[in-house]
Write a protein that holds these residues in place. Structure first.
Motif, PDB file in Angstrom:
ATOM      1  N   VAL A  62       0.858  -1.184   0.000  1.00 20.26           N
ATOM      2  CA  VAL A  62       0.000   0.000   0.000  1.00 20.26           C
ATOM      3  C   VAL A  62       0.894   1.234   0.000  1.00 20.26           C
ATOM      4  CG1 VAL A  62      -1.924   1.178   1.103  1.00 20.26           C
ATOM      5  CG2 VAL A  62      -1.601  -1.251   1.494  1.00 20.26           C
ATOM      6  N   ALA A  63       0.627   2.155  -0.927  1.00 22.86           N
ATOM      7  CA  ALA A  63       1.417   3.394  -1.009  1.00 22.86           C
ATOM      8  C   ALA A  63       0.696   4.488  -0.241  1.00 22.86           C
ATOM      9  CB  ALA A  63       1.590   3.791  -2.470  1.00 22.86           C
ATOM     10  N   VAL A  64       1.331   5.031   0.772  1.00 21.77           N
ATOM     11  CA  VAL A  64       0.668   6.081   1.552  1.00 21.77           C
ATOM     12  C   VAL A  64       1.460   7.389   1.558  1.00 21.77           C
ATOM     13  CG1 VAL A  64      -0.688   4.559   3.052  1.00 21.77           C
ATOM     14  CG2 VAL A  64       1.609   5.178   3.740  1.00 21.77           C
ATOM     15  N   ASP A  65       0.707   8.476   1.405  1.00 23.29           N
ATOM     16  CA  ASP A  65       1.319   9.814   1.464  1.00 23.29           C
ATOM     17  C   ASP A  65       0.662  10.649   2.566  1.00 23.29           C
ATOM     18  OD1 ASP A  65      -1.156  10.317   0.365  1.00 23.29           O
ATOM     19  OD2 ASP A  65      -0.413  11.453  -1.350  1.00 23.29           O
ATOM     20  N   GLY A  66      -0.179  10.004   3.392  1.00 24.56           N
ATOM     21  CA  GLY A  66      -0.854  10.709   4.483  1.00 24.56           C
ATOM     22  C   GLY A  66      -2.177  11.324   4.074  1.00 24.56           C
ATOM     23  N   ALA A  71       6.553   6.806  -8.005  1.00 21.03           N
ATOM     24  CA  ALA A  71       5.984   5.687  -8.768  1.00 21.03           C
ATOM     25  C   ALA A  71       7.051   4.633  -9.074  1.00 21.03           C
ATOM     26  CB  ALA A  71       5.345   6.203 -10.056  1.00 21.03           C
ATOM     27  N   GLU A  72       8.238   5.076  -9.442  1.00 24.47           N
ATOM     28  CA  GLU A  72       9.326   4.152  -9.780  1.00 24.47           C
ATOM     29  C   GLU A  72       9.742   3.334  -8.568  1.00 24.47           C
ATOM     30  OE1 GLU A  72       8.946   7.099 -11.077  1.00 24.47           O
ATOM     31  OE2 GLU A  72       9.171   6.742 -13.229  1.00 24.47           O
ATOM     32  N   ALA A  73       9.858   4.008  -7.409  1.00 25.61           N
ATOM     33  CA  ALA A  73      10.285   3.308  -6.190  1.00 25.61           C
ATOM     34  C   ALA A  73       9.233   2.275  -5.767  1.00 25.61           C
ATOM     35  CB  ALA A  73      10.533   4.318  -5.075  1.00 25.61           C
ATOM     36  N   ILE A  74       7.955   2.626  -5.899  1.00 25.17           N
ATOM     37  CA  ILE A  74       6.874   1.696  -5.526  1.00 25.17           C
ATOM     38  C   ILE A  74       6.878   0.498  -6.482  1.00 25.17           C
ATOM     39  CG2 ILE A  74       4.366   1.418  -5.330  1.00 25.17           C
ATOM     40  CD1 ILE A  74       4.348   4.550  -4.683  1.00 25.17           C
ATOM     41  N   ALA A  75       7.007   0.773  -7.785  1.00 28.60           N
ATOM     42  CA  ALA A  75       7.006  -0.302  -8.790  1.00 28.60           C
ATOM     43  C   ALA A  75       8.177  -1.255  -8.562  1.00 28.60           C
ATOM     44  CB  ALA A  75       7.075   0.303 -10.194  1.00 28.60           C
ATOM     45  N   GLU A  76       9.337  -0.710  -8.237  1.00 27.60           N
ATOM     46  CA  GLU A  76      10.537  -1.527  -8.009  1.00 27.60           C
ATOM     47  C   GLU A  76      10.330  -2.449  -6.801  1.00 27.60           C
ATOM     48  OE1 GLU A  76      14.758   0.144  -7.200  1.00 27.60           O
ATOM     49  OE2 GLU A  76      14.023   1.009  -9.099  1.00 27.60           O
ATOM     50  N   THR A  77       9.768  -1.889  -5.730  1.00 27.88           N
ATOM     51  CA  THR A  77       9.537  -2.674  -4.518  1.00 27.88           C
ATOM     52  C   THR A  77       8.485  -3.752  -4.768  1.00 27.88           C
ATOM     53  OG1 THR A  77      10.121  -0.768  -3.197  1.00 27.88           O
ATOM     54  CG2 THR A  77       8.907  -2.493  -2.070  1.00 27.88           C
ATOM     55  N   ALA A  78       7.508  -3.428  -5.603  1.00 27.64           N
ATOM     56  CA  ALA A  78       6.422  -4.376  -5.899  1.00 27.64           C
ATOM     57  C   ALA A  78       6.899  -5.533  -6.759  1.00 27.64           C
ATOM     58  CB  ALA A  78       5.277  -3.652  -6.589  1.00 27.64           C
ATOM     59  N   ALA A  79       8.083  -5.416  -7.326  1.00 32.26           N
ATOM     60  CA  ALA A  79       8.621  -6.494  -8.163  1.00 32.26           C
ATOM     61  C   ALA A  79       8.999  -7.708  -7.315  1.00 32.26           C
ATOM     62  CB  ALA A  79       9.819  -6.001  -8.969  1.00 32.26           C
ATOM     63  N   ALA A  80       9.155  -7.537  -5.994  1.00 31.20           N
ATOM     64  CA  ALA A  80       9.470  -8.654  -5.098  1.00 31.20           C
ATOM     65  C   ALA A  80       8.435  -9.757  -5.292  1.00 31.20           C
ATOM     66  CB  ALA A  80       9.487  -8.182  -3.650  1.00 31.20           C
ATOM     67  N   GLY A  86      -3.994  11.295  -9.776  1.00 30.83           N
ATOM     68  CA  GLY A  86      -2.834  12.120  -9.484  1.00 30.83           C
ATOM     69  C   GLY A  86      -1.635  11.642 -10.292  1.00 30.83           C
ATOM     70  N   SER A  87      -0.540  12.368 -10.211  1.00 23.83           N
ATOM     71  CA  SER A  87       0.619  12.036 -11.046  1.00 23.83           C
ATOM     72  C   SER A  87       1.263  10.714 -10.649  1.00 23.83           C
ATOM     73  CB  SER A  87       1.640  13.171 -10.994  1.00 23.83           C
ATOM     74  OG  SER A  87       2.001  13.429  -9.651  1.00 23.83           O
ATOM     75  N   VAL A  88       1.270  10.414  -9.333  1.00 25.86           N
ATOM     76  CA  VAL A  88       1.907   9.172  -8.881  1.00 25.86           C
ATOM     77  C   VAL A  88       1.036   7.969  -9.268  1.00 25.86           C
ATOM     78  CG1 VAL A  88       2.700   7.862  -6.866  1.00 25.86           C
ATOM     79  CG2 VAL A  88       3.095  10.334  -6.981  1.00 25.86           C
ATOM     80  N   SER A  89      -0.276   8.059  -8.994  1.00 29.25           N
ATOM     81  CA  SER A  89      -1.151   6.931  -9.331  1.00 29.25           C
ATOM     82  C   SER A  89      -1.210   6.725 -10.845  1.00 29.25           C
ATOM     83  CB  SER A  89      -2.544   7.092  -8.722  1.00 29.25           C
ATOM     84  OG  SER A  89      -3.013   8.402  -8.831  1.00 29.25           O
ATOM     85  N   VAL A 148       0.169   3.131 -12.522  1.00 28.46           N
ATOM     86  CA  VAL A 148      -0.698   2.265 -13.331  1.00 28.46           C
ATOM     87  C   VAL A 148       0.006   1.887 -14.639  1.00 28.46           C
ATOM     88  CG1 VAL A 148      -2.819   2.280 -14.722  1.00 28.46           C
ATOM     89  CG2 VAL A 148      -2.893   3.013 -12.334  1.00 28.46           C
ATOM     90  N   HIS A 149       0.802   2.809 -15.187  1.00 28.38           N
ATOM     91  CA  HIS A 149       1.499   2.535 -16.446  1.00 28.38           C
ATOM     92  C   HIS A 149       2.732   1.659 -16.283  1.00 28.38           C
ATOM     93  CE1 HIS A 149      -1.007   5.885 -17.858  1.00 28.38           C
ATOM     94  NE2 HIS A 149      -0.902   5.276 -19.008  1.00 28.38           N
ATOM     95  N   ILE A 150       3.481   1.828 -15.199  1.00 34.34           N
ATOM     96  CA  ILE A 150       4.780   1.131 -15.106  1.00 34.34           C
ATOM     97  C   ILE A 150       4.784  -0.061 -14.149  1.00 34.34           C
ATOM     98  CG2 ILE A 150       6.018   3.255 -15.689  1.00 34.34           C
ATOM     99  CD1 ILE A 150       6.939   3.350 -12.703  1.00 34.34           C
TER     100      ILE A 150
END
Ligand code: ADP
Ligand code: MG
Length: 140
Positions: free
Chosen positions: A6-10, A91-100, A122-125, A129-131
């Protein structure tokens, strides 16, 4: 489904995403990992009158508080929750971590703090979704 990221920004949108992820995790018997990405500095730290180490420490403390609040907002005591602070482009950091291999899906809010009502995502979501290498659930 072993783990849900889950990606959280508060933002309210991300806390809503966290609660839905917990509900899904409960049904799948999955674990939850809440992640917050500390973005790269926009300005050199001396602009703030601080050293890089001081700015990084503040960012880390901010991220820890934000993740702690997100953990508290989850009302599923039987779901195992852990947290991680990531660095870089969100987005890149979340996608990389999700590759686990144990990550089955990512849950993210549709908008964050910079919410512009006319925008669908938003820009991150939008970027995630694309990467993303894994399925993404965008919570409106
Ligand atoms: N720095 C971040 N770390 C982790 N997740 C984030 C971060 N920024 C945004 N998100 C996730 O992305 C969702 C959408 O936010 P975002 O795309 O940034 O929208 P906005 O452009 O309105 O700020 C948030 O609800 C949250 O789930
Ligand atoms: Mg944002």
């Amino acid at each position: 489904m072993k783990r849900i990221l889950v990606a959280v920004d508060g933002s309210d949108s991300s806390l809503k995403a966290a609660r839905m992820a917990a509900d899904i995790a409960l049904r799948f018997g999955a674990k939850l990992t809440l992640v917050h990405v500390v973005p790269k500095l926009l300005l050199p730290p001396d602009v703030y009158g601080l050293t890089i180490a001081e700015v990084e420490k503040e960012h880390r403390a901010y991220a820890d508080r934000l993740l702690e609040k997100a953990v508290e907002s989850i009302e599923e005591p039987s779901v195992e929750v852990d947290t991680a602070v990531l660095y870089g482009a969100p987005a890149e950091a979340i996608a990389e971590t999700a590759a686990a291999t144990d990550v089955g899906m990512i849950v993210i809010g549709s908008r964050g703090h910079g919410a512009v009502a006319r925008m669908f995502l938003g820009s991150v979501s939008d970027r995630l979704v694309h990467i993303s290498p894994k399925p993404v659930l965008v919570v409106h």
